[in-house]
Design an enzyme around this catalytic site. Structure first.
Site, PDB file in Angstrom:
ATOM      1  N   LYS A  39      -1.535  38.460  40.693  1.00  0.00           N
ATOM      2  CA  LYS A  39      -1.337  37.325  39.784  1.00  0.00           C
ATOM      3  C   LYS A  39      -0.755  37.852  38.491  1.00  0.00           C
ATOM      4  O   LYS A  39      -1.167  38.904  38.003  1.00  0.00           O
ATOM      5  CB  LYS A  39      -2.666  36.619  39.508  1.00  0.00           C
ATOM      6  CG  LYS A  39      -2.528  35.507  38.455  1.00  0.00           C
ATOM      7  CD  LYS A  39      -3.769  34.655  38.359  1.00  0.00           C
ATOM      8  CE  LYS A  39      -4.841  35.192  37.445  1.00  0.00           C
ATOM      9  NZ  LYS A  39      -4.422  35.445  36.045  1.00  0.00           N
TER      10      LYS A  39
ATOM     11  N   GLU B 112      -4.116  26.789  33.613  1.00  0.00           N
ATOM     12  CA  GLU B 112      -5.299  26.980  32.764  1.00  0.00           C
ATOM     13  C   GLU B 112      -5.235  26.114  31.517  1.00  0.00           C
ATOM     14  O   GLU B 112      -4.255  26.158  30.764  1.00  0.00           O
ATOM     15  CB  GLU B 112      -5.438  28.465  32.379  1.00  0.00           C
ATOM     16  CG  GLU B 112      -6.671  28.710  31.499  1.00  0.00           C
ATOM     17  CD  GLU B 112      -7.178  30.143  31.498  1.00  0.00           C
ATOM     18  OE1 GLU B 112      -6.671  30.971  32.280  1.00  0.00           O
ATOM     19  OE2 GLU B 112      -8.103  30.418  30.708  1.00  0.00           O
TER      20      GLU B 112
END
Ligand code: KIV
Length: 273
Positions: free
Chosen positions: A120, A189
């Site tokens: 990631k 996020e």
């Protein structure tokens, strides 16, 4: 560990299949062997060795100093424990930003030396060329947009993203660029729920929300947050399912009392001959 006939391996492609079927994807962070085993037994689809470990294991205020050595060490422990869940390694600050060559070298280490199955990395449209190259080389990539903790000093705090038209446009443009570059998934996020929903509908890759509402294709949380092991602070989006810190404290208090009173050890806990 080998995959037995009873287990079905969750892969990067499984993220896409689940999204197509409208099934929610479950991701939790994991940093050590035994927690990873427990999470896999609980049926969690994918384990993220997040650089959040810098805060929840090492007591730092942010993720910036996590570093490759620490991330490789914890990724190895998690991948050793894992048979079925997809293990994703979080690339730490400055392990991929300086150049595509740096990103390739370091992402390679996660797969080659630490047993991860994907990496990631944080960042929007500006990271698309790096993602393209990693995928060309056979490294599945999860993106991460919105409030990206490695850029905390630029954001100036944990500020919800997507509230202005400029932010919304950047987030949508970034998600589309990462999707086209080939990410199998992307963490969203701290993005407003409507913008996160809109992104999720516009892209093929699976969106995994954290503090970004119910419209994402899956959700991720930090395991130490949901178990109450990390009790320094609790963001609004965290749901706490246990009080492990409280339980450890109680156990340690009881042990101290038992030792001090002479109650521990008993004859049964001793070898009398
Ligand atoms: O580092 C981390 O744990 C993360 C997740 C919370 C998405 O990036």
């Amino acid at each position: 560990m080998s995959v037995t006939s009873k287990t079905k391996k969750f892969t990067a492609r499984s993220f896409l299949k689940k999204k197509q079927k409208g099934e929610k994807i479950v991701v939790l962070t994991a940093y050590d062997y035994y927690t990873a085993r427990i999470l896999e037994e609980a049926g969690v689809d994918s384990l993220l060795v997040g650089d959040s470990l810098n805060m929840v294991l090492y007591g730092k205020d942010n993720t910036l100093s996590a570093g490759m050595e620490r991330m490789l060490f914890h990724t190895r422990a998690v991948s050793d424990a894992t048979e079925k869940s997809l293990v994703i390694a979080d690339m730490p600050f400055m392990s991929y930003q300086p150049s595509i060559a740096t990103a390739v070298t370091n992402a390679g280490k996660f797969l080659k030396d630490a047993g991860a199955e994907a990496v990631k990395l944080e960042g929007g449209i500006e990271m698309a060329p790096t993602v393209t190259r990693l995928i060309e080389l056979g490294i599945p990539v999860m993106g991460h947009i919105g409030l990206t903790p490695q850029a905390i000093n630029r954001f100036g705090g944990h500020k919800v993203q997507g509230r202005t038209e400029k932010q919304r446009n950047y987030l949508i443009e970034s998600a589309q660029a990462l999707d086209e570059a080939g990410c199998f998934s992307c963490v969203l996020e701290l993005i407003t729920a409507p913008v996160a929903s809109e992104i999720s509908q516009k892209v093929k890759m699976a969106t995994i929300g954290i503090g970004s509402g119910a419209g994402c294709d899956g959700q991720v949380l930090v395991v130490n947050d949901i178990t109450g092991m990390y009790d320094k602070f609790k963001p609004r989006f965290v749901r706490r399912y246990a009080d492990i810190a409280g339980q450890i404290k109680k156990a340690a208090e009881q042990f101290s009392a038992d030792v001090r009173s002479g109650d521990y050890p008993s004859d049964e806990e001793s070898f009398l001959e």
